[in-house]
Design a protein around this motif. Structure first.
Motif, short mmCIF file in Angstrom:
data_model
loop_
_atom_site.label_atom_id
_atom_site.label_comp_id
_atom_site.label_asym_id
_atom_site.label_seq_id
_atom_site.Cartn_x
_atom_site.Cartn_y
_atom_site.Cartn_z
N GLY A 1 0.80 -1.21 0.00
CA GLY A 1 0.00 0.00 0.00
C GLY A 1 0.83 1.27 0.00
O GLY A 1 2.05 1.24 -0.20
N GLU A 2 0.17 2.41 0.22
CA GLU A 2 0.81 3.72 0.25
C GLU A 2 0.89 4.21 1.69
O GLU A 2 -0.12 4.28 2.40
N HIS A 3 2.12 4.57 2.11
CA HIS A 3 2.36 4.95 3.49
C HIS A 3 3.10 6.28 3.54
O HIS A 3 4.03 6.51 2.76
N TYR A 4 2.71 7.13 4.48
CA TYR A 4 3.33 8.45 4.63
C TYR A 4 3.80 8.63 6.06
O TYR A 4 3.07 8.36 7.02
N PHE A 5 5.06 9.09 6.22
CA PHE A 5 5.66 9.32 7.52
C PHE A 5 6.20 10.75 7.56
O PHE A 5 6.91 11.17 6.65
N VAL A 6 5.89 11.48 8.64
CA VAL A 6 6.37 12.86 8.72
C VAL A 6 6.69 13.21 10.18
O VAL A 6 6.05 12.71 11.11
N ASN A 7 7.72 14.06 10.36
CA ASN A 7 8.10 14.57 11.68
C ASN A 7 8.26 13.46 12.70
O ASN A 7 7.82 13.58 13.86
N SER A 8 8.89 12.38 12.28
CA SER A 8 9.00 11.19 13.12
C SER A 8 10.46 10.76 13.29
O SER A 8 11.37 11.36 12.71
N TYR A 9 10.66 9.71 14.07
CA TYR A 9 11.99 9.21 14.42
C TYR A 9 11.97 7.70 14.30
O TYR A 9 11.11 7.03 14.90
N ILE A 10 12.90 7.14 13.52
CA ILE A 10 12.98 5.69 13.35
C ILE A 10 14.40 5.25 13.68
O ILE A 10 15.38 5.78 13.12
N GLU A 11 14.53 4.28 14.56
CA GLU A 11 15.84 3.87 15.07
C GLU A 11 16.05 2.38 14.91
O GLU A 11 15.14 1.58 15.09
N GLY A 12 17.27 2.00 14.56
CA GLY A 12 17.64 0.59 14.46
C GLY A 12 19.06 0.47 13.95
O GLY A 12 19.78 1.46 13.81
N ALA A 13 19.45 -0.77 13.66
CA ALA A 13 20.80 -1.01 13.14
C ALA A 13 20.76 -1.70 11.78
O ALA A 13 21.34 -1.22 10.83
N VAL A 14 20.06 -2.81 11.70
CA VAL A 14 20.11 -3.64 10.51
C VAL A 14 18.76 -3.61 9.77
O VAL A 14 17.73 -3.97 10.35
N ASP A 15 18.78 -3.16 8.50
CA ASP A 15 17.58 -3.20 7.65
C ASP A 15 16.37 -2.62 8.39
O ASP A 15 15.27 -3.19 8.35
N TYR A 16 16.54 -1.47 9.03
CA TYR A 16 15.49 -1.06 9.95
C TYR A 16 14.29 -0.39 9.29
O TYR A 16 13.32 -0.06 9.97
N LEU B 1 16.46 9.33 10.95
CA LEU B 1 16.82 7.93 10.82
C LEU B 1 18.11 7.73 11.62
O LEU B 1 19.17 8.20 11.23
N ALA B 2 18.00 7.07 12.75
CA ALA B 2 19.11 7.00 13.70
C ALA B 2 19.62 5.58 13.84
O ALA B 2 18.88 4.67 14.24
N SER B 3 20.89 5.37 13.54
CA SER B 3 21.50 4.05 13.58
C SER B 3 22.16 3.80 14.93
O SER B 3 22.88 4.65 15.46
N THR B 4 21.93 2.61 15.46
CA THR B 4 22.51 2.24 16.75
C THR B 4 23.79 1.42 16.61
O THR B 4 24.45 1.13 17.60
N GLY B 5 24.12 1.06 15.37
CA GLY B 5 25.34 0.28 15.13
C GLY B 5 25.52 0.03 13.65
O GLY B 5 24.74 0.53 12.82
N SER C 1 23.85 9.01 13.74
CA SER C 1 24.02 8.04 14.81
C SER C 1 22.99 8.29 15.90
O SER C 1 22.71 9.44 16.24
N SER C 2 22.45 7.22 16.45
CA SER C 2 21.62 7.33 17.63
C SER C 2 22.49 7.68 18.83
O SER C 2 23.69 7.38 18.86
N THR C 3 21.88 8.30 19.83
CA THR C 3 22.62 8.55 21.07
C THR C 3 22.96 7.24 21.78
O THR C 3 23.81 7.22 22.67
N LYS C 4 22.32 6.15 21.36
CA LYS C 4 22.59 4.83 21.93
C LYS C 4 23.55 4.01 21.06
O LYS C 4 23.75 2.82 21.32
N ALA C 5 24.12 4.62 20.01
CA ALA C 5 24.99 3.89 19.09
C ALA C 5 26.21 3.34 19.80
O ALA C 5 26.80 4.00 20.66
N VAL C 6 26.61 2.13 19.42
CA VAL C 6 27.81 1.53 19.99
C VAL C 6 29.03 2.26 19.45
O VAL C 6 29.00 2.88 18.38
N ALA C 7 30.13 2.17 20.17
CA ALA C 7 31.37 2.82 19.75
C ALA C 7 31.79 2.29 18.38
O ALA C 7 31.69 1.09 18.11
#
Length: 324
Positions: free
Chosen positions: A164-179, A194-198, A225-231
């Protein structure tokens, strides 16, 4: 203030209201002993008839449950928040800890599963706390689905945007792999963090044929980078890898920080050149923007091509998108 489209809501739901107060006629949810009619989101969903427009308002709190939405009628779920135009003041968290491998499917692992058309989610945070493998936070199967001022958090496969058709605005998505992943949807991301944790990949587009209309468009977004990103995360993240042979992803007018590897994009199988992908970039900025080391299977596009992926040109209609 939210301006609701008449096509989506009955007249009783319209009118001025504060983001901390439910509109007249809304079904309310709060923790036990609170002000809501129901103490779980799923109970509120289950209370609705299949037809007709409806609104669910969630009072502040952490709701540990699995919510599955299938009703035919239009539905908006929104949470109490300091502001409807951003995710930073959200007070509602829907969460669980579920492994996709253990439960048997990516979709089944999501604390929020939406298998319907005409759905909006506003100012709600959703998290899958399983962090050693695949555990989806949100799964969308349906068209004309809008996400406004939300946070989606997980480790691998955070957001499944499948059909389907999806719309995202003013949001935050976090992950590492294929998020951000899926196969057939047309998904448009506007002003999304779009915040990467690793080490990993922001997208995994599963588009399988040249005739499939599916694509992911990121317009005015930020990859960081996410504030939770690994070194050591900086320089180890890629905009995408092709889950399907005809993966199509576009980043334009976006801030690409030094979290990105200079190659920008990665092959699914190391050493196997993805010859049919459409990995496009246009007018991005930041330390991770286009450079001479970009993957040879990606390309900079012209302004004319970029215009094909503007919001008005991307979807068959934008009348279903709410105005904040």
């Amino acid at each position: 203030m939210l301006t609701f489209a008449l096509a989506l809501f009955a007249t009783s739901f319209l009118g001025a209201f504060a983001i901390t107060t439910p509109p007249s006629g809304a079904i309310t949810v709060s923790k036990a002993g609170g002000k809501g009619k129901y103490n779980t989101v799923q109970a509120a969903v289950n209370s609705l008839p299949d037809a007709g427009s409806a609104v669910i308002f969630i009072y502040p709190g952490t709701y540990t449950e699995m919510v599955y939405v299938t009703r035919t009628g239009a539905l908006t779920i929104y949470g109490s928040a300091a502001s409807e135009t951003t995710y930073t003041g959200n007070t509602v968290l829907l969460t669980n800890k579920v492994s996709a491998v253990a439960i048997g499917a990516d979709d089944l692992s999501a604390p929020l599963r939406v298998h319907k058309n005409n759905f909006n989610l506003i100012n709600v945070n959703v998290q899958n706390t399983f962090n050693t493998g695949i555990g989806v936070a949100v799964s969308y199967y349906g068209t004309e689905i809008g996400t406004y001022g939300c946070q989606f958090l997980a480790y691998q496969d955070t957001l499944l945007t499948e059909t389907g058709e999806h719309y995202f605005v003013n949001s935050y998505i976090e992950g590492a792999v294929d998020y951000i992943f899926g196969q057939y949807s047309k998904a448009y991301f506007q002003s999304v963090i779009l915040a990467s944790t690793g080490h990993g990949y922001v997208t995994a587009s599963g588009r399988t044929s040249a005739t499939d209309t599916g694509a992911y468009v990121f317009n005015g977004c930020t990859v960081k980078s996410s504030t939770k990103a690994v070194a050591g995360t900086a320089g180890t993240v890629y905009l995408g890898r092709p889950w399907g042979a005809y993966a199509r992803v576009i980043f334009m007018y976006s801030d690409l920080t030094d979290v990105l590897n200079t190659a920008g994009w990665y092959e699914w199988t190391v050493g196997v050149y993805p010859s049919h992908v459409s990995y496009y970039e246009y007018n991005n900025s930041g330390a991770g923007a286009w450079n001479s080391n970009r993957a040879k299977f990606s390309q900079q596009i012209s302004a004319t091509v970029a215009n094909e992926y503007s919001l008005d040109n991307f979807f068959s209609s934008t009348s279903w998108i709410l105005t904040l």
